[in-house]
Design an enzyme around this catalytic site. Structure first.
Site, mmCIF file in Angstrom:
data_model
loop_
_atom_site.group_PDB
_atom_site.id
_atom_site.type_symbol
_atom_site.label_atom_id
_atom_site.label_comp_id
_atom_site.label_asym_id
_atom_site.label_seq_id
_atom_site.Cartn_x
_atom_site.Cartn_y
_atom_site.Cartn_z
ATOM 1 C CG ASP A 265 2.646 17.219 40.761
ATOM 2 O OD1 ASP A 265 2.939 16.815 39.865
ATOM 3 O OD2 ASP A 265 3.598 17.295 41.776
ATOM 4 C CD GLU B 173 1.747 13.259 37.783
ATOM 5 O OE1 GLU B 173 2.785 13.137 36.926
ATOM 6 O OE2 GLU B 173 1.865 13.859 38.916
ATOM 7 C CG ASP C 277 6.597 14.761 34.433
ATOM 8 O OD1 ASP C 277 7.621 15.448 34.934
ATOM 9 O OD2 ASP C 277 5.686 14.702 35.332
#
Length: 413
Positions: free
Chosen positions: A193, A218, A300
């Site tokens: 992340d 990410e 997201d």
């Protein structure tokens, strides 16, 4: 660009961090959305494992497993506590056992850029971790976010203490935790992340120490926009992602945000965007397909957060693109399970065609048409596809229609 180190060949399958990328036949399911914590999630997924396996997914990305201040899991506190809003440790381990039985790898969402403190320390900030596992003090927190550690090696995630990965004791503890997730809890893959928040060198160290079978980072920042919309040329955007992959020692893949940004404009009648100036796909997939995880939406960009959503009535054109092209496609839970059985079945059909025609991360691609209302390409030697409402079908050869839907068609030999 098949970059991998030959030492991986000597390892056995269970610890071979190069094998998944060499084999190159991955299809990932993101197995949650932003609201999943409200729905007894580990138990819900347990019932879906047979369908996930039968549909052809090789890995399922699960939400962050640790106790967190926010129920979605992205404000972790006690890393070793696996009782979260998604369910108990017992239910999680039961789910992981079932996934192993069905040969679907479990991907853990690794949130190590930041960590919420338990007690006030230096400057009156919550930057100490007394009373829980890994009881770090203020030296574990970067100086830019209220700690006594060094400056961050990446971008700040605002509002919470950011972890100082330059500290040896922090890295030692993180490696211990990652090894525990990998070897004791039963996760096999990792998703990092907010990977922009700390140096990719540390990702390289963590992967090397914990040996997940597959990793993806990410690295999300904005595409290049001008006054009229999205720039045609996104080379600088994809280069930033490529540079991050390179800095991990080339052992992590990355989400192909470049392809997402371009594809969601292309499907609105701008298919010329799907071919760069060199005649290749314009995202990370066009430059380094074996490290590009392609996707349309995640928790997201889509779901109830909808920060940057793919246009909903063009979803199947999007999947017809990523599921027939090189790279590592990732399907979003909402599209697969919440948008009706027709979309579920069309995605399964495309995954099946991908497998039968042996499309993989290094399949060749020839873009034949990239016009406003038509895109066509031959992938590998045995698959041909088109998007858009321009009329087109492959000439010559013994092409047979394999599947078609709203504004897409796929042929095979």
């Amino acid at each position: 660009m098949g970059y991998y180190n030959n030492v991986f060949d000597e390892c056995n399958d269970q610890t071979d961090i190069g094998r998944v990328v060499r084999d190159g036949r991955e299809v990932i399911l993101q197995a949650y959305n932003w609201e999943s914590h409200k729905h007894d999630w580990w138990r819900n997924l347990d019932g879906k494992v047979p369908d996930i396996a039968k549909s052809g997914f090789t890995s399922a990305w699960l939400p962050p497993p640790s106790q967190s201040l926010a129920p979605e899991g992205y404000l972790p506190q006690d890393l070793y506590s696996l009782n979260s809003a998604y369910g108990s440790e017992h239910l999680l381990k039961s789910l992981l056992r079932k996934m192993k039985q069905y040969k679907v790898r479990a991907m853990a969402d690794i949130v190590i850029n930041h960590r919420v403190g338990t007690t006030r320390g230096h400057g009156g900030m919550y930057n100490r971790y007394d009373g829980i596992s890994l009881p770090w003090d203020e030296h574990a927190v970067t100086s830019c976010t209220g700690g006594l550690g060094n400056r961050s090696t990446g971008d700040n995630f605002n509002g919470v203490p950011n972890v100082d990965h330059t500290q040896h004791f922090v890295r030692k503890d993180i490696i211990g935790w990652l090894r525990w997730l990998r070897n004791t809890v039963g996760f096999q893959d990792f998703r990092f992340d907010f990977a922009r928040g700390y140096s990719a060198n540390y990702v390289k160290e963590y992967i090397g120490a914990a040996k997940p079978l597959f990793s993806v980072g990410e690295c999300w920042d904005s595409c290049n926009y001008n006054g009229h919309g999205l720039d045609y040329n996104q080379d600088s955007h994809r280069q930033r992602i490529i540079s991050w992959i390179d800095a991990t020692g080339q052992i992590s893949a990355a989400f192909d945000f470049t392809t997402k940004g371009i594809l969601q404009e292309a499907v609105k009648g701008q298919y010329w965007r799907l071919c760069d100036a060199q005649g290749k796909p314009p995202g990370v997939m066009g430059w380094w397909p074996s490290r590009a995880v392609t996707f349309l939406d995640n928790h997201d960009t889509g779901s109830t957060q909808a920060h940057w959503p793919f246009p909903s009535h063009h979803i199947m054109e999007g999947y017809a693109y990523i599921l027939t092209h090189p790279g590592i496609p990732c399907v979003f839970y909402d599209h697969f399970y919440d948008w009706g059985s027709s979309i579920h079945d069309q995605i399964v059909k495309l995954i099946d065609i991908r497998r039968r025609q042996d499309i993989h991360i290094r399949s060749t691609i020839r873009v034949l048409k990239a016009e406003s209302n038509l895109y066509a390409a031959i992938v590998g030697e045995k698959l041909c596809m088109k998007l858009g409402d321009g009329s087109w079908c492959p000439s010559g050869g013994d092409w047979t229609l394999a599947t078609s839907g709203h504004r897409y068609a796929v042929w095979h030999k």
